[in-house]
Design a protein around this motif. Structure first.
Motif, short mmCIF file in Angstrom:
data_model
loop_
_atom_site.label_atom_id
_atom_site.label_comp_id
_atom_site.label_asym_id
_atom_site.label_seq_id
_atom_site.Cartn_x
_atom_site.Cartn_y
_atom_site.Cartn_z
N TYR A 26 -0.94 106.87 -65.46
CA TYR A 26 0.14 107.07 -64.50
C TYR A 26 1.50 106.95 -65.19
N VAL A 27 1.68 105.89 -65.96
CA VAL A 27 2.96 105.65 -66.65
C VAL A 27 3.23 106.77 -67.66
N PHE A 28 2.21 107.17 -68.39
CA PHE A 28 2.37 108.23 -69.39
C PHE A 28 2.88 109.52 -68.75
N PHE A 29 2.22 109.96 -67.69
CA PHE A 29 2.62 111.22 -67.06
C PHE A 29 3.97 111.11 -66.37
N LEU A 30 4.29 109.94 -65.86
CA LEU A 30 5.57 109.74 -65.19
C LEU A 30 6.74 109.76 -66.17
N LEU A 31 6.55 109.14 -67.34
CA LEU A 31 7.67 108.93 -68.26
C LEU A 31 7.72 109.86 -69.47
N SER A 85 4.10 98.51 -62.38
CA SER A 85 4.27 99.52 -63.42
C SER A 85 5.19 100.64 -62.93
N GLY A 86 4.96 101.07 -61.70
CA GLY A 86 5.83 102.10 -61.13
C GLY A 86 7.26 101.62 -60.98
N LEU A 87 7.43 100.39 -60.50
CA LEU A 87 8.78 99.85 -60.30
C LEU A 87 9.56 99.79 -61.60
N ILE A 88 8.91 99.33 -62.66
CA ILE A 88 9.58 99.24 -63.95
C ILE A 88 9.96 100.63 -64.45
N CYS A 89 9.07 101.59 -64.25
CA CYS A 89 9.39 102.98 -64.62
C CYS A 89 10.60 103.48 -63.84
N SER A 92 13.84 102.13 -65.12
CA SER A 92 14.25 102.79 -66.37
C SER A 92 14.72 104.22 -66.12
N MET A 93 14.22 104.84 -65.06
CA MET A 93 14.64 106.20 -64.69
C MET A 93 15.88 106.19 -63.79
N GLN A 94 16.37 105.00 -63.45
CA GLN A 94 17.51 104.79 -62.57
C GLN A 94 17.29 105.35 -61.17
N LEU A 95 16.04 105.25 -60.71
CA LEU A 95 15.71 105.65 -59.34
C LEU A 95 15.65 104.45 -58.39
N LEU A 96 15.63 103.26 -58.96
CA LEU A 96 15.49 102.04 -58.18
C LEU A 96 16.37 100.97 -58.80
N PRO A 97 17.19 100.29 -57.98
CA PRO A 97 18.05 99.24 -58.53
C PRO A 97 17.21 98.10 -59.14
N ALA A 98 17.67 97.58 -60.25
CA ALA A 98 16.95 96.52 -60.95
C ALA A 98 16.76 95.29 -60.07
N TRP A 99 17.75 94.97 -59.21
CA TRP A 99 17.63 93.76 -58.38
C TRP A 99 16.43 93.85 -57.43
N ILE A 100 16.12 95.05 -56.95
CA ILE A 100 14.96 95.21 -56.07
C ILE A 100 13.68 95.02 -56.87
N VAL A 101 13.65 95.58 -58.07
CA VAL A 101 12.49 95.41 -58.94
C VAL A 101 12.28 93.92 -59.23
N ILE A 102 13.35 93.21 -59.50
CA ILE A 102 13.26 91.77 -59.80
C ILE A 102 12.73 91.01 -58.60
N ILE A 103 13.21 91.30 -57.40
CA ILE A 103 12.72 90.62 -56.20
C ILE A 103 11.23 90.86 -56.02
N ILE A 104 10.82 92.12 -56.11
CA ILE A 104 9.42 92.46 -55.85
C ILE A 104 8.50 91.86 -56.92
N ILE A 105 8.86 92.00 -58.18
CA ILE A 105 8.01 91.47 -59.24
C ILE A 105 8.03 89.94 -59.24
N SER A 106 9.17 89.34 -58.93
CA SER A 106 9.22 87.87 -58.86
C SER A 106 8.27 87.36 -57.79
N ARG A 107 8.24 88.00 -56.66
CA ARG A 107 7.30 87.60 -55.60
C ARG A 107 5.87 87.65 -56.13
N GLU A 108 5.57 88.69 -56.88
CA GLU A 108 4.21 88.83 -57.39
C GLU A 108 3.87 87.71 -58.38
N PHE A 109 4.82 87.35 -59.24
CA PHE A 109 4.58 86.24 -60.17
C PHE A 109 4.42 84.91 -59.41
N ILE A 110 5.24 84.70 -58.40
CA ILE A 110 5.15 83.47 -57.62
C ILE A 110 3.78 83.36 -56.96
#
Length: 189
Positions: A26-31, A85-89, A92-110
């Motif tokens: 998925y990441v390969f074809f996306l990026l 993986s999609g959020l990080i992509c 990097s593609m500037q389609l999603l603000p980093a702060w949203i990625v941080i909130i979502i991934i932080s929740r997953e780590f917690i």
């Protein structure tokens, strides 16, 4: 069938592992950009197929009474890896603000850390309904952002799912912590 480490690799568990194996493709074809616009369509199809295994493995596990501790632990982890993986992509593609990625991934780590604490006490915590709603909203958001069709109506739909996913992420975190606060209390002794 029992794997070498004692984990039963029934069909639902195999589907969960397959979902994880889809991530690098998925990441390969996306990026990669090697396939032009076709790359984002291939990536989207891979993501949809991987997401469908999430529904299918849960359905089969419940229908055939194949629910295992491995599945309860690995199924939500596979979802988190796929979506993250999609959020990080997208960041990097500037389609999603980093702060949203941080909130979502932080929740997953917690939640993953919380599950780890629970597992040391012999408790396996399955995903709750808010977490399932959050996962569905995030998967739709990832599909929309993977397609990245760039027209006005589609852009509005993307924004709706970006903010819906963020809100459900926060609600599901609060719900999870409130419902399982006894695990934290036990962990502090």
């Amino acid at each position: 069938m029992i794997a070498g480490n004692g984990v039963e690799m029934n069909l639902p568990n195999k589907l969960t592992i397959i979902r994880v194996c889809f991530i690098p493709f998925y990441v390969f074809f996306l990026l990669s950009g090697m396939f032009g616009d076709a790359g984002k369509y291939i990536a989207t199809i891979l993501f949809i197929v991987a997401s469908a295994t999430d529904w299918l493995d849960g359905y089969l596990a419940r229908r055939d009474n194949l629910v295992t501790d491995f599945g309860k632990f690995m199924d939500p982890l596979a979802d988190k890896l796929l979506v993250s993986s999609g959020l990080i992509c997208f960041a990097s593609m500037q389609l999603l603000p980093a702060w949203i990625v941080i909130i979502i991934i932080s929740r997953e780590f917690i939640i993953s850390g919380f599950r780890l604490v629970a597992s040391t006490k012999g408790t396996v915590i399955a995903a709750g309904w808010w977490g399932k709603y959050k996962t569905v909203a995030q998967m739709i958001m990832v599909i929309l952002l993977s397609l990245n069709l760039n027209n006005a109506a589609f852009n509005v739909l993307e924004q709706i799912f970006i903010y819906l996913s963020t809100i459900l992420t926060i609600i599901s975190l609060i719900d999870y912590l409130v419902k399982n606060q006894d695990i934290l209390k036990e962990g502090s002794r």
